[in-house]
Design an enzyme around this catalytic site. Structure first.
Site, mmCIF file in Angstrom:
data_model
loop_
_atom_site.group_PDB
_atom_site.id
_atom_site.type_symbol
_atom_site.label_atom_id
_atom_site.label_comp_id
_atom_site.label_asym_id
_atom_site.label_seq_id
_atom_site.Cartn_x
_atom_site.Cartn_y
_atom_site.Cartn_z
ATOM 1 C CB SER A 136 -1.176 -0.075 1.534
ATOM 2 O OG SER A 136 -1.883 1.096 1.564
ATOM 3 C CE1 TYR A 149 -4.009 -2.162 5.683
ATOM 4 C CE2 TYR A 149 -3.916 0.608 4.824
ATOM 5 C CZ TYR A 149 -3.858 -1.319 4.846
ATOM 6 O OH TYR A 149 -3.961 -1.463 3.750
HETATM 7 P P1 NDP Z 1 -11.733 -6.540 0.632
HETATM 8 O O1 NDP Z 1 -12.474 -5.784 2.286
HETATM 9 O O2 NDP Z 1 -12.689 -6.302 -0.217
HETATM 10 O O3 NDP Z 1 -10.940 -8.019 -0.023
HETATM 11 C C1 NDP Z 1 -10.802 -8.201 1.454
HETATM 12 C C2 NDP Z 1 -10.261 -9.597 1.452
HETATM 13 O O4 NDP Z 1 -8.642 -10.549 2.287
HETATM 14 C C3 NDP Z 1 -10.992 -10.245 1.252
HETATM 15 O O5 NDP Z 1 -11.110 -11.377 -0.031
HETATM 16 C C4 NDP Z 1 -11.394 -11.055 2.510
HETATM 17 O O6 NDP Z 1 -11.511 -12.522 2.846
HETATM 18 C C5 NDP Z 1 -9.277 -11.288 3.035
HETATM 19 N N1 NDP Z 1 -9.244 -11.491 4.196
HETATM 20 C C6 NDP Z 1 -9.050 -10.384 5.408
HETATM 21 N N2 NDP Z 1 -8.375 -10.888 6.491
HETATM 22 C C7 NDP Z 1 -8.715 -12.290 6.361
HETATM 23 C C8 NDP Z 1 -7.881 -13.083 6.216
HETATM 24 N N3 NDP Z 1 -8.079 -13.776 8.583
HETATM 25 N N4 NDP Z 1 -7.244 -14.964 6.262
HETATM 26 C C9 NDP Z 1 -8.207 -15.161 4.984
HETATM 27 N N5 NDP Z 1 -8.565 -14.558 4.109
HETATM 28 C C10 NDP Z 1 -9.016 -12.718 4.566
HETATM 29 O O7 NDP Z 1 -10.837 -5.216 0.750
HETATM 30 P P2 NDP Z 1 -9.392 -5.002 -0.871
HETATM 31 O O8 NDP Z 1 -9.347 -5.430 -2.018
HETATM 32 O O9 NDP Z 1 -9.354 -3.800 -1.042
HETATM 33 O O10 NDP Z 1 -7.881 -5.381 0.014
HETATM 34 C C11 NDP Z 1 -7.197 -6.404 -0.205
HETATM 35 C C12 NDP Z 1 -5.410 -6.260 0.068
HETATM 36 O O11 NDP Z 1 -5.898 -4.770 -1.304
HETATM 37 C C13 NDP Z 1 -5.292 -5.648 1.223
HETATM 38 O O12 NDP Z 1 -4.482 -6.456 1.638
HETATM 39 C C14 NDP Z 1 -5.554 -4.246 1.648
HETATM 40 O O13 NDP Z 1 -4.580 -3.741 2.677
HETATM 41 C C15 NDP Z 1 -4.742 -3.751 0.132
HETATM 42 N N6 NDP Z 1 -4.852 -2.660 -0.305
HETATM 43 C C16 NDP Z 1 -6.176 -1.554 -0.036
HETATM 44 C C17 NDP Z 1 -6.338 -0.778 -0.460
HETATM 45 C C18 NDP Z 1 -7.636 -0.249 -0.708
HETATM 46 O O14 NDP Z 1 -7.892 1.534 -0.858
HETATM 47 N N7 NDP Z 1 -8.674 -0.793 -1.350
HETATM 48 C C19 NDP Z 1 -5.129 0.230 -0.981
HETATM 49 C C20 NDP Z 1 -4.017 -0.477 -0.753
HETATM 50 C C21 NDP Z 1 -3.457 -2.125 -0.239
HETATM 51 P P3 NDP Z 1 -12.797 -13.270 3.982
HETATM 52 O O15 NDP Z 1 -13.182 -12.101 4.572
HETATM 53 O O16 NDP Z 1 -14.002 -13.767 2.912
HETATM 54 O O17 NDP Z 1 -11.801 -13.998 4.984
HETATM 55 C C1 8X3 Z 2 -5.541 1.560 1.446
HETATM 56 C C2 8X3 Z 2 -4.997 2.989 1.380
HETATM 57 O O1 8X3 Z 2 -4.554 5.118 2.106
HETATM 58 O O2 8X3 Z 2 -6.470 3.825 3.692
HETATM 59 O O3 8X3 Z 2 -3.559 0.933 1.870
HETATM 60 O O4 8X3 Z 2 -4.300 3.455 3.332
HETATM 61 S S1 8X3 Z 2 -4.732 3.560 2.861
#
Ligand code: NDP
Ligand code: 8X3
Length: 248
Positions: A136, A149
């Site tokens: 991120s 985070y």
């Molecule tokens: P979502 O919440 O839409 O998806 C998160 C996914 O992670 C889900 O499929 C969830 O599945 C899975 N997950 C979470 N905890 C667990 C666990 N304990 N075991 C297994 N699976 C898990 O968020 P995003 O798609 O946005 O996030 C995906 C990645 O991208 C993360 O690492 C996030 O930090 C990163 N990210 C997101 C940004 C944003 O602005 N959205 C920006 C930068 C990075 P389930 O709950 O079914 O287990």
């Molecule tokens: C997710 C984006 O800006 O909330 O990693 O950290 S931010």
């Protein structure tokens, strides 16, 4: 031989979009997450694109579950370490230690458990491989209310760089994708199910979508064997950094 691609956290957002983007006749997509109903529905969509699909329903925070589910896989060609979350948004003195545990156990320890098992299998198979970690902008840009985070994503950034060196002699590529704002369930999870507060995060902006990140991952995976993208930062045009967003 079909390319075997493992994507953690495929029930939503970036992981789900990546699973669909990479699904093709010559692939076996292995999808993981805790919500089995969503994994089953996604499997049908992936198979409709001509790919094989395997569902693994487990929590990456449990090393035991990681071992039980992932060790039997054997050879995996591509791993996308995507499962992760933010929980809470407050000053350090008001933080909830359960939120901190969830972020560190998922974003850092879960990623490590999965990576140890899969990288070991890649090294043993002796055919190289490709691992992409979802970091991120928080991995280099700490912001107010986000200490834990940001710390977890700083860890992902450090781990990505170090493991690239560790796996160099095995010919395993390691890349990191570091997005800014992506409109997924991320904010709903961060605010513990408060949909209204989550919607405010994306109000007046054209945020990135999961599909945009999936497109970058597809590109990174399509490069020739001698080329690797170490690190890619992807932002919506309306965002210049953690503190700079232009809202209409
Ligand atoms: P979502 O919440 O839409 O998806 C998160 C996914 O992670 C889900 O499929 C969830 O599945 C899975 N997950 C979470 N905890 C667990 C666990 N304990 N075991 C297994 N699976 C898990 O968020 P995003 O798609 O946005 O996030 C995906 C990645 O991208 C993360 O690492 C996030 O930090 C990163 N990210 C997101 C940004 C944003 O602005 N959205 C920006 C930068 C990075 P389930 O709950 O079914 O287990
Ligand atoms: C997710 C984006 O800006 O909330 O990693 O950290 S931010």
């Amino acid at each position: 031989m079909k390319k075997r691609i493992l994507i953690t956290g495929a029930t939503s957002g970036i992981g789900r979009a990546t699973a669909l983007r990479l699904a093709a006749a010559d692939t076996e997509i292995i999808i993981t997450g805790r919500r089995l109903d969503r994994l089953e529905a996604l499997k049908a969509e992936i198979e409709a694109r001509g790919a094989e699909c395997q569902v693994l329903n487990f929590d990456v925070r449990s090393e035991k579950e990681c071992i039980e589910n992932l060790e039997p896989l054997g050879r995996v060609d591509i791993l996308v370490n995507n499962a992760g979350l933010a929980a809470g948004l407050e000053h350090i003195d008001c933080g909830d230690t359960a939120d901190w545990d969830a972020m560190i156990d998922t974003n850092v320890k879960g990623l490590l458990y999965v990576t140890r098992i899969i990288s070991r299998a890649m090294v043993a198979a002796g055919k190289g491989g490709h691992i992409i970690n979802i970091g991120s902008i928080a991995g280099t840009e700490p912001y107010e209310n986000g200490a834990v985070y940001c710390a977890s994503k700083h860890a992902v950034h450090a781990i990505s760089q170090a493991m690239r060196a560790d796996l160099l002699s095995a010919g395993i590529k390691v890349g990191e994708v570091r997005p800014g704002m992506v409109e997924t369930e991320f904010s709903e999870v961060r605010f513990h199910g408060d949909k209204e507060r989550a919607a405010c995060v994306y109000r007046g902006v054209e945020a990135l979508q999961g599909e945009d990140i999936a497109e970058a991952i597809h590109w990174m995976l399509s490069l020739p064997a001698h080329m690797n993208v170490n690190d890619i930062v992807l932002m919506p045009t309306c965002q210049a950094g953690a503190y700079y967003t232009c809202r209409k």
